[in-house]
Design a protein around this motif. Sequence first.
Motif, PDB file in Angstrom:
ATOM      1  N   TYR A  50      54.732  35.911  85.738  1.00  0.00           N
ATOM      2  CA  TYR A  50      54.307  37.154  85.097  1.00  0.00           C
ATOM      3  C   TYR A  50      54.331  36.999  83.572  1.00  0.00           C
ATOM      4  N   SER A  51      55.440  36.472  83.049  1.00  0.00           N
ATOM      5  CA  SER A  51      55.564  36.287  81.597  1.00  0.00           C
ATOM      6  C   SER A  51      54.523  35.310  81.080  1.00  0.00           C
ATOM      7  N   ASN A  52      54.298  34.260  81.831  1.00  0.00           N
ATOM      8  CA  ASN A  52      53.333  33.245  81.416  1.00  0.00           C
ATOM      9  C   ASN A  52      51.912  33.816  81.415  1.00  0.00           C
ATOM     10  N   ARG A  53      51.604  34.640  82.394  1.00  0.00           N
ATOM     11  CA  ARG A  53      50.284  35.272  82.450  1.00  0.00           C
ATOM     12  C   ARG A  53      50.078  36.161  81.218  1.00  0.00           C
ATOM     13  N   ARG A  54      51.098  36.959  80.892  1.00  0.00           N
ATOM     14  CA  ARG A  54      51.016  37.819  79.704  1.00  0.00           C
ATOM     15  C   ARG A  54      50.887  36.976  78.433  1.00  0.00           C
ATOM     16  N   PHE A  55      51.628  35.864  78.373  1.00  0.00           N
ATOM     17  CA  PHE A  55      51.552  34.970  77.225  1.00  0.00           C
ATOM     18  C   PHE A  55      50.126  34.455  77.040  1.00  0.00           C
ATOM     19  N   HIS A  56      49.500  34.031  78.123  1.00  0.00           N
ATOM     20  CA  HIS A  56      48.151  33.483  78.018  1.00  0.00           C
ATOM     21  C   HIS A  56      47.133  34.551  77.643  1.00  0.00           C
ATOM     22  N   GLN A  57      47.366  35.794  78.065  1.00  0.00           N
ATOM     23  CA  GLN A  57      46.475  36.877  77.638  1.00  0.00           C
ATOM     24  C   GLN A  57      46.579  37.079  76.129  1.00  0.00           C
ATOM     25  N   ARG A  58      47.820  37.094  75.628  1.00  0.00           N
ATOM     26  CA  ARG A  58      48.032  37.239  74.178  1.00  0.00           C
ATOM     27  C   ARG A  58      47.563  35.991  73.437  1.00  0.00           C
ATOM     28  N   SER A  59      47.743  34.849  74.075  1.00  0.00           N
ATOM     29  CA  SER A  59      47.412  33.583  73.447  1.00  0.00           C
ATOM     30  C   SER A  59      45.926  33.498  73.103  1.00  0.00           C
ATOM     31  N   LYS A  61      44.031  35.950  72.165  1.00  0.00           N
ATOM     32  CA  LYS A  61      43.864  36.726  70.930  1.00  0.00           C
ATOM     33  C   LYS A  61      44.429  35.957  69.732  1.00  0.00           C
ATOM     34  N   ASP A  62      45.568  35.300  69.958  1.00  0.00           N
ATOM     35  CA  ASP A  62      46.163  34.496  68.890  1.00  0.00           C
ATOM     36  C   ASP A  62      45.236  33.349  68.504  1.00  0.00           C
ATOM     37  N   GLN A  63      44.600  32.737  69.491  1.00  0.00           N
ATOM     38  CA  GLN A  63      43.680  31.632  69.208  1.00  0.00           C
ATOM     39  C   GLN A  63      42.494  32.124  68.388  1.00  0.00           C
ATOM     40  N   GLU A  64      42.022  33.319  68.694  1.00  0.00           N
ATOM     41  CA  GLU A  64      40.932  33.896  67.905  1.00  0.00           C
ATOM     42  C   GLU A  64      41.362  34.078  66.449  1.00  0.00           C
ATOM     43  N   SER A  73      36.702  31.021  54.191  1.00  0.00           N
ATOM     44  CA  SER A  73      36.241  30.174  53.091  1.00  0.00           C
ATOM     45  C   SER A  73      37.357  29.323  52.488  1.00  0.00           C
ATOM     46  N   SER A  74      38.587  29.823  52.516  1.00  0.00           N
ATOM     47  CA  SER A  74      39.721  29.009  52.065  1.00  0.00           C
ATOM     48  C   SER A  74      40.766  29.002  53.190  1.00  0.00           C
ATOM     49  N   PHE A  75      41.382  27.868  53.384  1.00  0.00           N
ATOM     50  CA  PHE A  75      42.335  27.701  54.482  1.00  0.00           C
ATOM     51  C   PHE A  75      43.727  28.138  54.043  1.00  0.00           C
ATOM     52  N   ASP A  76      44.267  29.132  54.732  1.00  0.00           N
ATOM     53  CA  ASP A  76      45.603  29.639  54.448  1.00  0.00           C
ATOM     54  C   ASP A  76      46.579  28.930  55.384  1.00  0.00           C
ATOM     55  N   SER A  77      47.106  27.803  54.909  1.00  0.00           N
ATOM     56  CA  SER A  77      47.964  26.979  55.759  1.00  0.00           C
ATOM     57  C   SER A  77      49.247  27.707  56.154  1.00  0.00           C
ATOM     58  N   GLU A  78      49.784  28.537  55.273  1.00  0.00           N
ATOM     59  CA  GLU A  78      51.006  29.275  55.605  1.00  0.00           C
ATOM     60  C   GLU A  78      50.758  30.273  56.739  1.00  0.00           C
ATOM     61  N   ALA A  79      49.657  30.986  56.675  1.00  0.00           N
ATOM     62  CA  ALA A  79      49.330  31.942  57.736  1.00  0.00           C
ATOM     63  C   ALA A  79      49.062  31.205  59.043  1.00  0.00           C
ATOM     64  N   PHE A  80      48.359  30.075  58.954  1.00  0.00           N
ATOM     65  CA  PHE A  80      48.070  29.276  60.149  1.00  0.00           C
ATOM     66  C   PHE A  80      49.374  28.758  60.762  1.00  0.00           C
ATOM     67  N   ARG A  81      50.252  28.241  59.927  1.00  0.00           N
ATOM     68  CA  ARG A  81      51.543  27.728  60.394  1.00  0.00           C
ATOM     69  C   ARG A  81      52.361  28.840  61.042  1.00  0.00           C
ATOM     70  N   ALA A  82      52.414  29.997  60.400  1.00  0.00           N
ATOM     71  CA  ALA A  82      53.198  31.125  60.909  1.00  0.00           C
ATOM     72  C   ALA A  82      52.677  31.590  62.273  1.00  0.00           C
ATOM     73  N   LYS A  83      51.364  31.715  62.410  1.00  0.00           N
ATOM     74  CA  LYS A  83      50.775  32.158  63.678  1.00  0.00           C
ATOM     75  C   LYS A  83      50.996  31.106  64.761  1.00  0.00           C
ATOM     76  N   SER A  84      50.875  29.838  64.412  1.00  0.00           N
ATOM     77  CA  SER A  84      51.099  28.761  65.375  1.00  0.00           C
ATOM     78  C   SER A  84      52.555  28.721  65.833  1.00  0.00           C
ATOM     79  N   LEU A  85      53.479  28.881  64.893  1.00  0.00           N
ATOM     80  CA  LEU A  85      54.902  28.898  65.240  1.00  0.00           C
ATOM     81  C   LEU A  85      55.250  30.102  66.115  1.00  0.00           C
ATOM     82  N   GLU A  86      54.630  31.216  65.838  1.00  0.00           N
ATOM     83  CA  GLU A  86      54.840  32.424  66.641  1.00  0.00           C
ATOM     84  C   GLU A  86      54.448  32.161  68.091  1.00  0.00           C
TER      85      GLU A  86
END
Length: 124
Positions: A50-59, A61-64, A73-86
Amino acid sequence: MKWIIVLAMFLSLCAYGDDDHHRFPMDLHDLALTKQQLRIVEEAMKEYQYSNRRFHQRSGKDQEALNALFLSSSFDSEAFRAKSLEREKASIAIRTRLLEKLHSVLSSEQKRRYIHHLEEWDND
């Protein structure tokens, strides 16, 4: 990340035999679970599924959001890192809850055997 797919596949394919011969597709029968352990493991796996299914549903949106960061136009590495770590932290939390429950019910020998399965599944 492979272990998530493998465990999700395990959970979706989980088949139930008669009371004396439960057989898991990921070949956990060698753990020789008692009926009580089997009940707890099945409950933990259902919660994980159940948790994994919910994770993949959220995932999705996170991938988007990660894609949008990359396409900007400019790569925000901090935002990318933060979202990936989340995302990784959420995935790790789900796996940790499962392993915590399994740890409380498996004997020392069963834990050693289970570790072997985890290593196999992580290497697939």
